[in-house]
Design a protein around this motif. Structure first.
Motif, short mmCIF file in Angstrom:
data_model
loop_
_atom_site.label_atom_id
_atom_site.label_comp_id
_atom_site.label_asym_id
_atom_site.label_seq_id
_atom_site.Cartn_x
_atom_site.Cartn_y
_atom_site.Cartn_z
N SER A 1 0.82 -1.21 0.00
CA SER A 1 0.00 0.00 0.00
C SER A 1 0.86 1.26 0.00
CB SER A 1 -1.00 -0.01 1.15
OG SER A 1 -0.34 -0.19 2.36
N ALA A 2 2.12 1.12 0.36
CA ALA A 2 3.03 2.28 0.31
C ALA A 2 3.60 2.49 -1.10
CB ALA A 2 4.15 2.10 1.31
N GLY A 3 3.27 1.60 -2.04
CA GLY A 3 3.67 1.87 -3.43
C GLY A 3 4.61 0.86 -4.07
N ALA A 4 5.01 -0.17 -3.33
CA ALA A 4 5.87 -1.19 -3.95
C ALA A 4 5.02 -2.13 -4.78
CB ALA A 4 6.60 -1.97 -2.86
N ASP A 5 5.52 -2.57 -5.93
CA ASP A 5 4.77 -3.61 -6.64
C ASP A 5 5.63 -4.84 -6.93
OD1 ASP A 5 6.27 -2.49 -8.62
OD2 ASP A 5 4.60 -1.90 -9.90
N ARG A 6 6.86 -4.81 -6.39
CA ARG A 6 7.72 -6.01 -6.45
C ARG A 6 8.43 -6.13 -5.12
NH1 ARG A 6 8.37 -3.49 -11.23
NH2 ARG A 6 7.93 -4.66 -13.15
N ILE A 7 8.64 -7.36 -4.67
CA ILE A 7 9.33 -7.54 -3.39
C ILE A 7 10.46 -8.57 -3.54
CG2 ILE A 7 7.38 -6.92 -1.91
CD1 ILE A 7 6.99 -10.04 -1.51
#
Length: 216
Positions: free
Chosen positions: A186-192
């Protein structure tokens, strides 16, 4: 003809990178191949081999094993820090830290078809890496971790700034697991990128599946 082949390799690798949502970063483990196999079977699209305090002969052996595992599953295989081991194990790319050889020098060795990742801990690192022509970034640590206890965590606010500032794929890393994932996304990451969440799990296949499902 070789040039054409290489170009298509580079294109395929970058397509896979764009599609990849979860990267597994390995940590030393006597069941390394078993854990990585389970993660690949579950659908993990990228494995970054990270090993410390191991001699180069064993390092290369492990890298070659993992490279062929990743190839079998059509996943990307990346070697941490070591350009020589990446080349010798026919990896898809190499991931460099802030204290490793410069991107421009690494490019001379690996060419344009292999992927080049870089760790970024500040916006300055990030902008520099983009300028230098990196393919992707590892941004962190988001939360404090056992792997890097001395690094001050960036925190979630920082992710918002980063998602605005980056034009290339980037992976949030550091203390991410199934319970912290929602905040990170939800903070804006779309890959981990994760280490312990899979490597230290009693059921790496299930842990991988859970993370992949959450990323959908």
């Amino acid at each position: 003809e070789v040039k054409m082949l290489e170009a298509s390799f580079g294109h395929q690798r970058r397509q896979k990178l764009n599609a990849c949502k979860v990267c597994l970063v390995t940590s030393p483990n006597s069941n390394l191949n078993k854990i990585v196999s389970a993660a690949l079977k579950a659908g993990i699209g990228m494995v970054q081999y990270r090993s410390k305090n191991i001699n180069d002969i064993d390092l290369l052996d492990e890298a070659k094993d993992l490279a062929s595992l990743c190839k079998a599953y059509g996943a990307l295989f990346i070697v941490n820090d070591r350009v020589d081991i990446a080349l010798l194990s026919k990896a898809d790319g190499v991931h460099l830290g802030q204290n490793d050889i410069p991107i421009s020098e690494a490019r001379k060795l690996i060419g344009t078809e292999m992927l080049l990742g870089k760790s970024a801990h500040t916006l300055k690192d990030l902008n520099q890496a983009q300028k230098e022509g990196c393919d992707y970034l590892g941004v962190g640590p988001i939360k404090s971790t056992t792997n890097k206890p001395l690094k001050k965590p960036l925190g979630l606010e920082y992710l918002k700034e980063i998602s605005k500032a980056t034009k290339i794929p980037w992976f949030a890393i550091g203390g991410i697991n199934s319970s912290t994932l929602v905040q990170v996304l939800s903070a804006g990451a779309d890959r981990i990128a994760v280490i312990g969440a899979i490597m230290n799990s009693n059921d790496p296949a299930n842990a991988s599946l859970k993370l992949l499902e959450a990323m959908e």
